[in-house]
Design an enzyme around this catalytic site. Structure first.
Site, mmCIF file in Angstrom:
data_model
loop_
_atom_site.group_PDB
_atom_site.id
_atom_site.type_symbol
_atom_site.label_atom_id
_atom_site.label_comp_id
_atom_site.label_asym_id
_atom_site.label_seq_id
_atom_site.Cartn_x
_atom_site.Cartn_y
_atom_site.Cartn_z
ATOM 1 N N LYS A 192 65.554 44.204 -33.989
ATOM 2 C CA LYS A 192 64.871 44.659 -35.215
ATOM 3 C C LYS A 192 65.176 43.738 -36.403
ATOM 4 O O LYS A 192 64.278 43.333 -37.121
ATOM 5 C CB LYS A 192 65.299 46.100 -35.573
ATOM 6 C CG LYS A 192 64.970 47.120 -34.509
ATOM 7 C CD LYS A 192 65.365 48.516 -34.928
ATOM 8 C CE LYS A 192 66.864 48.706 -35.154
ATOM 9 N NZ LYS A 192 67.690 48.508 -33.946
ATOM 10 N N ARG A 234 66.085 56.817 -39.139
ATOM 11 C CA ARG A 234 66.819 56.955 -37.886
ATOM 12 C C ARG A 234 66.888 58.407 -37.419
ATOM 13 O O ARG A 234 67.472 58.675 -36.358
ATOM 14 C CB ARG A 234 68.243 56.430 -38.067
ATOM 15 C CG ARG A 234 68.505 55.051 -37.439
ATOM 16 C CD ARG A 234 69.940 54.705 -37.724
ATOM 17 N NE ARG A 234 70.527 53.690 -36.915
ATOM 18 C CZ ARG A 234 70.653 52.419 -37.280
ATOM 19 N NH1 ARG A 234 70.137 51.979 -38.398
ATOM 20 N NH2 ARG A 234 71.307 51.578 -36.493
ATOM 21 N N ARG A 248 76.569 38.986 -30.262
ATOM 22 C CA ARG A 248 75.918 38.795 -31.580
ATOM 23 C C ARG A 248 76.893 38.210 -32.580
ATOM 24 O O ARG A 248 78.007 38.697 -32.738
ATOM 25 C CB ARG A 248 75.400 40.150 -32.070
ATOM 26 C CG ARG A 248 74.932 40.114 -33.510
ATOM 27 C CD ARG A 248 73.976 41.218 -33.835
ATOM 28 N NE ARG A 248 74.602 42.526 -33.935
ATOM 29 C CZ ARG A 248 73.928 43.641 -34.247
ATOM 30 N NH1 ARG A 248 72.617 43.596 -34.445
ATOM 31 N NH2 ARG A 248 74.558 44.781 -34.319
ATOM 32 N N ARG A 271 80.554 41.850 -35.552
ATOM 33 C CA ARG A 271 80.647 43.154 -36.193
ATOM 34 C C ARG A 271 81.649 44.034 -35.470
ATOM 35 O O ARG A 271 81.699 44.071 -34.254
ATOM 36 C CB ARG A 271 79.261 43.831 -36.200
ATOM 37 C CG ARG A 271 78.456 43.487 -37.430
ATOM 38 C CD ARG A 271 77.032 43.938 -37.330
ATOM 39 N NE ARG A 271 76.880 45.349 -36.975
ATOM 40 C CZ ARG A 271 75.700 45.964 -36.962
ATOM 41 N NH1 ARG A 271 74.601 45.315 -37.276
ATOM 42 N NH2 ARG A 271 75.638 47.229 -36.626
ATOM 43 N N ARG A 321 76.702 54.114 -29.797
ATOM 44 C CA ARG A 321 75.537 53.921 -30.682
ATOM 45 C C ARG A 321 74.242 54.107 -29.902
ATOM 46 O O ARG A 321 73.262 54.624 -30.432
ATOM 47 C CB ARG A 321 75.596 52.535 -31.338
ATOM 48 C CG ARG A 321 76.639 52.481 -32.461
ATOM 49 C CD ARG A 321 77.008 51.059 -32.840
ATOM 50 N NE ARG A 321 75.878 50.282 -33.280
ATOM 51 C CZ ARG A 321 75.819 48.948 -33.207
ATOM 52 N NH1 ARG A 321 76.830 48.258 -32.705
ATOM 53 N NH2 ARG A 321 74.760 48.312 -33.647
HETATM 54 P P1 ADP Z 1 69.004 45.051 -34.008
HETATM 55 O O1 ADP Z 1 68.740 44.708 -35.461
HETATM 56 O O2 ADP Z 1 67.832 45.745 -33.374
HETATM 57 O O3 ADP Z 1 70.286 45.755 -33.782
HETATM 58 P P2 ADP Z 1 69.377 42.154 -33.708
HETATM 59 O O4 ADP Z 1 68.137 41.589 -34.326
HETATM 60 O O5 ADP Z 1 70.620 42.066 -34.500
HETATM 61 O O6 ADP Z 1 69.105 43.671 -33.220
HETATM 62 O O7 ADP Z 1 69.569 41.454 -32.290
HETATM 63 C C1 ADP Z 1 70.694 41.756 -31.460
HETATM 64 C C2 ADP Z 1 71.182 40.491 -30.763
HETATM 65 O O8 ADP Z 1 70.220 40.091 -29.793
HETATM 66 C C3 ADP Z 1 71.380 39.306 -31.695
HETATM 67 O O9 ADP Z 1 72.516 38.579 -31.289
HETATM 68 C C4 ADP Z 1 70.102 38.485 -31.518
HETATM 69 O O10 ADP Z 1 70.321 37.102 -31.738
HETATM 70 C C5 ADP Z 1 69.734 38.759 -30.070
HETATM 71 N N1 ADP Z 1 68.277 38.809 -29.838
HETATM 72 C C6 ADP Z 1 67.326 39.287 -30.679
HETATM 73 N N2 ADP Z 1 66.090 39.192 -30.118
HETATM 74 C C7 ADP Z 1 66.279 38.642 -28.883
HETATM 75 C C8 ADP Z 1 65.390 38.283 -27.802
HETATM 76 N N3 ADP Z 1 64.073 38.484 -27.893
HETATM 77 N N4 ADP Z 1 65.950 37.770 -26.692
HETATM 78 C C9 ADP Z 1 67.295 37.574 -26.600
HETATM 79 N N5 ADP Z 1 68.187 37.888 -27.575
HETATM 80 C C10 ADP Z 1 67.686 38.412 -28.706
HETATM 81 P P1 AMP Z 2 72.608 48.665 -38.099
HETATM 82 O O1 AMP Z 2 72.991 47.458 -38.907
HETATM 83 O O2 AMP Z 2 71.165 49.048 -38.289
HETATM 84 O O3 AMP Z 2 72.970 48.510 -36.641
HETATM 85 O O4 AMP Z 2 73.448 49.884 -38.679
HETATM 86 C C1 AMP Z 2 74.863 49.884 -38.626
HETATM 87 C C2 AMP Z 2 75.394 51.276 -38.915
HETATM 88 O O5 AMP Z 2 75.044 51.666 -40.249
HETATM 89 C C3 AMP Z 2 74.861 52.398 -38.037
HETATM 90 O O6 AMP Z 2 75.553 52.501 -36.807
HETATM 91 C C4 AMP Z 2 75.089 53.618 -38.943
HETATM 92 O O7 AMP Z 2 76.456 53.996 -38.962
HETATM 93 C C5 AMP Z 2 74.750 53.063 -40.309
HETATM 94 N N1 AMP Z 2 73.310 53.217 -40.603
HETATM 95 C C6 AMP Z 2 72.400 52.228 -40.767
HETATM 96 N N2 AMP Z 2 71.187 52.738 -41.024
HETATM 97 C C7 AMP Z 2 71.317 54.092 -41.025
HETATM 98 C C8 AMP Z 2 70.432 55.177 -41.196
HETATM 99 N N3 AMP Z 2 69.114 54.979 -41.432
HETATM 100 N N4 AMP Z 2 70.931 56.432 -41.134
HETATM 101 C C9 AMP Z 2 72.234 56.640 -40.920
HETATM 102 N N5 AMP Z 2 73.116 55.668 -40.708
HETATM 103 C C10 AMP Z 2 72.689 54.398 -40.766
#
Ligand code: ADP
Ligand code: AMP
Length: 217
Positions: free
Chosen positions: A16, A91, A130, A162, A173
């Site tokens: 995302k 969410r 990541r 992270r 999660r």
């Molecule tokens: P989210 O925001 O949904 O938690 P991220 O955008 O942070 O996900 O992506 C999670 C991990 O997967 C990151 O390390 C990113 O570089 C990797 N990633 C994202 N899209 C792809 C893809 N299409 N194929 C492989 N790895 C990906």
């Molecule tokens: P993310 O960066 O989207 O993976 O979010 C990291 C963490 O932030 C999540 O695991 C939650 O603890 C908190 N968080 C982010 N967005 C929300 C949301 N919309 N509602 C509640 N908690 C959130």
């Protein structure tokens, strides 16, 4: 012109944030990530940051009222006049209702919800590899490596992992996502704005698919 809002939906690690940045850039919209906003508060040691940290470290959701208030404040700023790409929000069904009310006030609506589908078994590998830049840019040690290990391509800052990307927290999660967030798939499907996107393709192809879905909407 009425503001346009795009909601990125999908499990943790679906891509995302990666996609929201590209889409926002392509459409000249602001990328609003609630996770990034909480992490910024945490870094600045605000009261909100301290509160959020207790939930984030455990992989739980921050309470709806606090989260909704933060989003209201962010989307009301002038830089969001044309709309935003929302990442990590809503969410819960309560957050989705609150967003609908807020956007009505702002004179806009959710135009498209790209739902990025990736099987659970891929998510742990994506999140444990990541690497984050303090700027919010996202890398992966294998799938999207920086040019120099542990260094951000753009501003040269040091990358970090992270705290909540540890496999045991990731698994929780994903459970929280399945219980609390997955109901939004049907919620937005019934509003006829959901578009399913195959998130297992390479990053650029996923971006193309999302851009096509937005153009069609
Ligand atoms: P989210 O925001 O949904 O938690 P991220 O955008 O942070 O996900 O992506 C999670 C991990 O997967 C990151 O390390 C990113 O570089 C990797 N990633 C994202 N899209 C792809 C893809 N299409 N194929 C492989 N790895 C990906
Ligand atoms: P993310 O960066 O989207 O993976 O979010 C990291 C963490 O932030 C999540 O695991 C939650 O603890 C908190 N968080 C982010 N967005 C929300 C949301 N919309 N509602 C509640 N908690 C959130």
């Amino acid at each position: 012109m009425a503001p346009m809002y795009i909601v990125m939906l999908g499990p943790p690690g679906a891509g995302k944030g990666t996609q929201a940045k590209k889409i926002a850039q392509n459409l000249d919209l602001v990328h609003v990530s609630t996770g990034d906003l909480f992490r910024e508060n945490l870094k600045n040691e605000t009261d909100l940051g301290k509160l959020a940290q207790q939930y984030m470290n455990k992989g739980e959701l921050v309470p709806d009222d606090v989260t909704v208030r933060m989003v209201e404040e962010r989307l009301s700023r002038p830089d969001c006049e044309l709309g935003a790409v929302l990442d990590g929000f809503p969410r819960t069904p309560e957050q989705a209702e609150a967003l609908g009310d807020l956007l009505e006030k702002l004179g806009g609506e959710v135009k498209v919800v790209p739902y990025i589908k990736v099987p659970d078994e891929d998510l742990v590998e994506r999140l444990s590899g990541r690497w984050m830049s303090p700027s919010g840019r996202v890398y992966h040690e294998k799938f999207n490596p920086p040019k120099v290990k542990w260094i951000d391509d753009v501003d040269g800052s040091e990358l970090y992992q992270r705290e909540d990307d540890k496999p045991e927290t990731v698994r929780h999660r994903i459970e929280v996502y399945n219980q609390q967030t997955a109901p939004l798939i049907d919620y937005y499907r019934s509003q006829e704005v959901l578009v399913e996107i195959d998130g297992t393709k390479p990053i650029e192809e996923v971006t193309d698919d999302i851009m096509k879905a937005i153009e069609e909407a």
